[in-house]
Design an enzyme around this catalytic site. Sequence first.
Site: not given
Ligand SMILES: CC(C)(COP(=O)(O)OP(=O)(O)OC[C@H]1O[C@@H](n2cnc3c(N)ncnc32)[C@H](O)[C@@H]1OP(=O)(O)O)[C@@H](O)C(=O)NCCC(=O)NCCS
Length: 330
Positions: A116, A257, A287
């Site tokens: 990215c 980004h 993204n």
């Molecule tokens: C991936 C992302 C959206 C997850 O959001 P988050 O608020 O961090 O959520 P978490 O990973 O802490 O998960 C919270 C809960 O939601 C659940 N969950 C994850 N994805 C889910 C989805 N699509 N739908 C519903 N629930 C989901 C998880 O299983 C977790 O459940 P639990 O509490 O029972 O274990 C977030 O971490 C993110 O955007 N990270 C950056 C990733 C990125 O952009 N990467 C590319 C590189 S630049």
Amino acid sequence: MAQPLRAAITGMGYSVPKRVMHNSEFEKFLDTSDAWIAQRTGIHTRHVAGPDESTVTLSLDAAKAALADAKIAPEELDMILVCTVTGEMPFPATACFVQAGLGIKNIPAFDIAAACSGFVYGLSVASKFIETGAYKKILLIGAETLNRFSDYTDRGSCILFGDAAGAVVLEPTTDLHRGVQYTGLYCDGSGWDLINIPGGGSRHGTSHETVDARMHYVKMSGREVYKFAVEKMQGLLGECMEKCNLTVDDVDMVVPHQVNIRVIESAMSKFDFPMEKVHVNIDRYGNTSTASIPLALTECRDMGKVKAGSTIIMVAFGAGLTWAGGVVRL
Ligand SMILES: CC(C)(COP(=O)(O)OP(=O)(O)OC[C@H]1O[C@@H](n2cnc3c(N)ncnc32)[C@H](O)[C@@H]1OP(=O)(O)O)[C@@H](O)C(=O)NCCC(=O)NCCS
């Protein structure tokens, strides 16, 4: 003594696949919801490459738009750089396909793999070639088709990605207040395991076992990447302003980004950046990795949010782990 030069952006363009995929489509095969995705990421829709689209077709469409915008013909180019981690094939470089697609030969064409952060890495590389006087007209593309590598059984990652390409043309200017004013590039390779595609490379060559283990798809530790993204986006913003002696008032637009709306908002709040000065389009494109900054930049210009003379900060981070920031004056 050679005259000092800066690399000015003289043309820009972007391309997205035809198919638009709404969050609600994921509800049909994953334990997720439109509301969860929208609230946790800011994404509502993304564009997904179809069978007749690829990193090269998107790159070529974006490149042609940027060349037309710069009013130059492909034959006038001196170099092609494509930033991507979802290349057309493992080799040759995607830039080689783009060169052939533009119908030109004999100029250098190569890829930059910084995930990215790729576009800002590419901007830095291209601007150095121009500032030294070695090359005059460089086509720089950020292009990605991450949906080809998304695991549609992993709700924690597949909901994030969109496919797109953005391109700019860079040319020398003697006006030192224009063009690329600063770039800072970073990497901490010890974080490679937080986001990667483990299969299909030299470590795990393609086999029935790697396919069965779904190793050719993106693996991501979302929460860790999220924390890293907020910290680096804040650090890069501060660094860009300090290196160029800018206050928040001096900055016309931040083009970050497009990672997650919550990441962008927390980073901006540290400096009290009003969100009107931050271009956000993650709601419509998701993204798109290295394509996100040139796509957002072009959109910003087309919407009249930036114009000649505008000062823009770009900040990015991604797999590697890599992170990079830059200041550009149009
Ligand atoms: C991936 C992302 C959206 C997850 O959001 P988050 O608020 O961090 O959520 P978490 O990973 O802490 O998960 C919270 C809960 O939601 C659940 N969950 C994850 N994805 C889910 C989805 N699509 N739908 C519903 N629930 C989901 C998880 O299983 C977790 O459940 P639990 O509490 O029972 O274990 C977030 O971490 C993110 O955007 N990270 C950056 C990733 C990125 O952009 N990467 C590319 C590189 S630049």
